[in-house]
Design a protein around this motif. Structure first.
Motif, PDB file in Angstrom:
ATOM      1  N   ALA A  70       0.810  -1.221   0.000  1.00  0.00           N
ATOM      2  CA  ALA A  70       0.000   0.000   0.000  1.00  0.00           C
ATOM      3  C   ALA A  70       0.840   1.267   0.000  1.00  0.00           C
ATOM      4  CB  ALA A  70      -0.929   0.015   1.213  1.00  0.00           C
TER       5      ALA A  70
ATOM      6  N   MET B  78      -4.705  -7.002  -8.963  1.00  0.00           N
ATOM      7  CA  MET B  78      -4.232  -5.620  -8.955  1.00  0.00           C
ATOM      8  C   MET B  78      -3.517  -5.327 -10.274  1.00  0.00           C
ATOM      9  SD  MET B  78      -5.349  -4.715  -6.002  1.00  0.00           S
ATOM     10  CE  MET B  78      -4.590  -3.125  -5.735  1.00  0.00           C
TER      11      MET B  78
ATOM     12  N   GLY C 222      -1.746   4.246  -0.028  1.00  0.00           N
ATOM     13  CA  GLY C 222      -3.061   3.627  -0.084  1.00  0.00           C
ATOM     14  C   GLY C 222      -3.848   3.837   1.198  1.00  0.00           C
TER      15      GLY C 222
ATOM     16  N   TRP D 135     -12.362  -8.318  -0.954  1.00  0.00           N
ATOM     17  CA  TRP D 135     -11.805  -9.641  -1.229  1.00  0.00           C
ATOM     18  C   TRP D 135     -12.738 -10.770  -0.788  1.00  0.00           C
ATOM     19  CZ3 TRP D 135      -8.703  -5.891   1.263  1.00  0.00           C
ATOM     20  CH2 TRP D 135      -8.891  -5.797   2.645  1.00  0.00           C
TER      21      TRP D 135
ATOM     22  N   ALA E  40     -13.236  -2.523  -5.401  1.00  0.00           N
ATOM     23  CA  ALA E  40     -13.149  -3.492  -6.493  1.00  0.00           C
ATOM     24  C   ALA E  40     -14.410  -3.477  -7.332  1.00  0.00           C
ATOM     25  CB  ALA E  40     -12.924  -4.895  -5.911  1.00  0.00           C
TER      26      ALA E  40
ATOM     27  N   VAL F 163      -6.282  -9.400   0.864  1.00  0.00           N
ATOM     28  CA  VAL F 163      -5.972  -8.467  -0.206  1.00  0.00           C
ATOM     29  C   VAL F 163      -5.232  -9.148  -1.351  1.00  0.00           C
ATOM     30  CG1 VAL F 163      -3.805  -7.699   0.843  1.00  0.00           C
ATOM     31  CG2 VAL F 163      -5.053  -6.168  -0.708  1.00  0.00           C
TER      32      VAL F 163
ATOM     33  N   TYR G  92      -9.006  -0.200  -0.180  1.00  0.00           N
ATOM     34  CA  TYR G  92      -9.204  -0.937  -1.425  1.00  0.00           C
ATOM     35  C   TYR G  92     -10.679  -1.006  -1.809  1.00  0.00           C
ATOM     36  CZ  TYR G  92      -4.389  -2.591  -0.892  1.00  0.00           C
ATOM     37  OH  TYR G  92      -3.020  -2.655  -0.766  1.00  0.00           O
TER      38      TYR G  92
ATOM     39  N   ALA H 198      -9.304  -5.039  -8.775  1.00  0.00           N
ATOM     40  CA  ALA H 198      -9.387  -4.078  -7.677  1.00  0.00           C
ATOM     41  C   ALA H 198      -8.429  -2.906  -7.850  1.00  0.00           C
ATOM     42  CB  ALA H 198      -9.109  -4.774  -6.356  1.00  0.00           C
ATOM     43  N   SER H 199      -8.624  -1.925  -7.016  1.00  0.00           N
ATOM     44  CA  SER H 199      -7.783  -0.737  -6.986  1.00  0.00           C
ATOM     45  C   SER H 199      -7.853  -0.157  -5.581  1.00  0.00           C
ATOM     46  CB  SER H 199      -8.263   0.279  -8.030  1.00  0.00           C
ATOM     47  OG  SER H 199      -7.406   1.387  -8.070  1.00  0.00           O
ATOM     48  N   ASP H 200      -7.317   1.026  -5.400  1.00  0.00           N
ATOM     49  CA  ASP H 200      -7.414   1.671  -4.092  1.00  0.00           C
ATOM     50  C   ASP H 200      -7.418   3.179  -4.250  1.00  0.00           C
ATOM     51  OD1 ASP H 200      -4.773   1.964  -4.855  1.00  0.00           O
ATOM     52  OD2 ASP H 200      -3.911   1.365  -2.934  1.00  0.00           O
TER      53      ASP H 200
ATOM     54  N   PRO I 141      -5.670  -0.898   4.259  1.00  0.00           N
ATOM     55  CA  PRO I 141      -4.355  -1.330   3.782  1.00  0.00           C
ATOM     56  C   PRO I 141      -3.440  -1.721   4.932  1.00  0.00           C
ATOM     57  CG  PRO I 141      -4.447   1.051   3.791  1.00  0.00           C
ATOM     58  CD  PRO I 141      -5.814   0.573   4.227  1.00  0.00           C
TER      59      PRO I 141
END
Length: 364
Positions: free
Chosen positions: A134, A340, A147, A329, A152, A335, A150, A271-273, A313
């Motif tokens: 992160a 990613m 980060g 998740w 998604a 995670v 998260y 996913a992303s953050d 994170p």
């Protein structure tokens, strides 16, 4: 008598002098306090926040407790990551934003364009609380993004109207759900990595997007949404029954009484953050670093996990059972289960995918 009169006059002048000195000292003290108070009142920083429930959660978990602890006022501007990125470009020579939250992808681009600056582990020591993945750094170790949660894309659906439960993104092509499904448009930050992933599932490559374009040109959706706020209203109305959407937002709708739940697509969860950044050229660098250090503690990050179900994170976050079940998740996941993207690759392909989409899918 004359001597006594002179002595009395001397004593009177001395008393007046002492009184004047006392008043001067008191006035000086009052002025210093006022000046100090004024300076403290002037201590403020400007940040951006995502709108809707995201803004409320960021205020509750990040900004308000920071102000309560430090006395530093946080001025909040709202907008999407794309809007904030555009502002940073416009304000490059004289920024008004001090700490910027950007989605992945924009995060890398902002660094590459010199819109953000290095985050020092010395000035922001709480970076050590975060999961290693992160803390985003360049090849030479310069931290450019931090980060803070998260999110998604996954399958979401109305369990009262969709039976059996979907297990694949490609269940959206089931004829019985025509005009009642939804999928993201290019304005959404996760659109490009999701489509690149699905393209590979269909046999394509990063140099051949024909499989994905051909597949989506056959979909008959209710809409390709650009803004989650509009999509929320559509979901609540019951006009749509299944789609590709944010699980954290779906659970917020569920809490409001909407018939909605999430599925586990066999293709995986992209996913992303959301990341915070120190804006290049800020005149309030020290104050901005204090906010970043505050946010990088477990308590604020776990708070936003509880409020809007963003994945903290942290290696071992402490969450309620309810929030734990609603992480991006999935229940019992972690995670590392998320897909990613390589955002440098995504950014290089973003415009090409957008052009293909507009020409071959939207125009159908």
């Amino acid at each position: 008598m004359k001597k006594m009169f002179v002595q009395n006059e001397i004593r009177l002048h001395a008393a007046r002098a002492r009184h004047a000195a006392l008043l001067s000292a008191v006035a000086g003290s009052i002025l210093m306090v006022a000046m100090a108070g004024g300076a403290q009142a002037q201590d403020s920083i400007t940040v951006n926040a995502y709108s809707g429930p995201w803004e409320l959660a960021m205020r509750k978990c990040f900004f308000e407790p920071f102000s309560a602890e430090t006395g530093i006022q946080v001025v909040v501007e709202t907008g999407t990551a794309s809007v904030t990125f555009a502002k940073l470009r416009q304000q490059k020579d004289s920024p008004t934003i001090d700490v910027a939250w950007l989605d992945a992808g924009y995060s890398e681009q902002a660094w590459d364009e010199g819109l953000t600056q290095e985050v020092s582990a010395t000035e922001v020591p709480n970076l050590s609380n975060l999961s290693k993945q992160a803390v985003y750094a360049t090849a030479d170790g310069k931290v450019y993004g931090v980060g803070t949660g998260y999110f998604a894309y996954t399958l979401v659906y109305d369990p009262k109207k969709v039976d059996p439960a979907p297990t694949s993104y490609f269940d959206l092509w089931d004829p019985k759900y025509e005009q009642r499904v939804y999928s993201p448009a290019p304005a959404q930050s996760l659109f490009t990595p999701l489509m690149m992933h699905l393209n590979k599932m269909l046999g394509g490559t990063d140099d051949n997007f024909e499989p994905f374009i051909e597949k989506f040109s056959q979909l008959k959706p209710s809409s390709y949404y650009e803004a989650s706020g509009v999509m929320n209203v559509t979901i609540q109305s019951g006009e749509v029954v299944m789609g590709i959407y944010y699980p954290n937002t779906a659970w917020q709708l569920f809490d409001q009484g909407v018939s909605i739940t999430t599925g586990s697509p066999k293709e995986g969860v992209v996913a992303s953050d959301i990341r915070m950044h120190l804006v290049a050229g800020t005149t309030k660098k020290a104050l901005a670093e204090r906010l970043m250090n505050f946010v990088s503690q477990p308590k604020p990050l776990e708070c936003i996990g509880e409020e809007i179900y963003l994945g903290p994170p942290l290696d071992n976050p402490t969450l309620s059972e309810k929030a734990s079940q609603r992480m991006p998740w999935g229940a019992g996941g972690k995670v590392s289960d998320l897909i990613m993207p390589d955002w440098h690759v995504v950014n290089a392909k973003r415009q090409q995918l957008r052009d293909l989409w507009n020409r071959r899918v939207v125009s159908q």
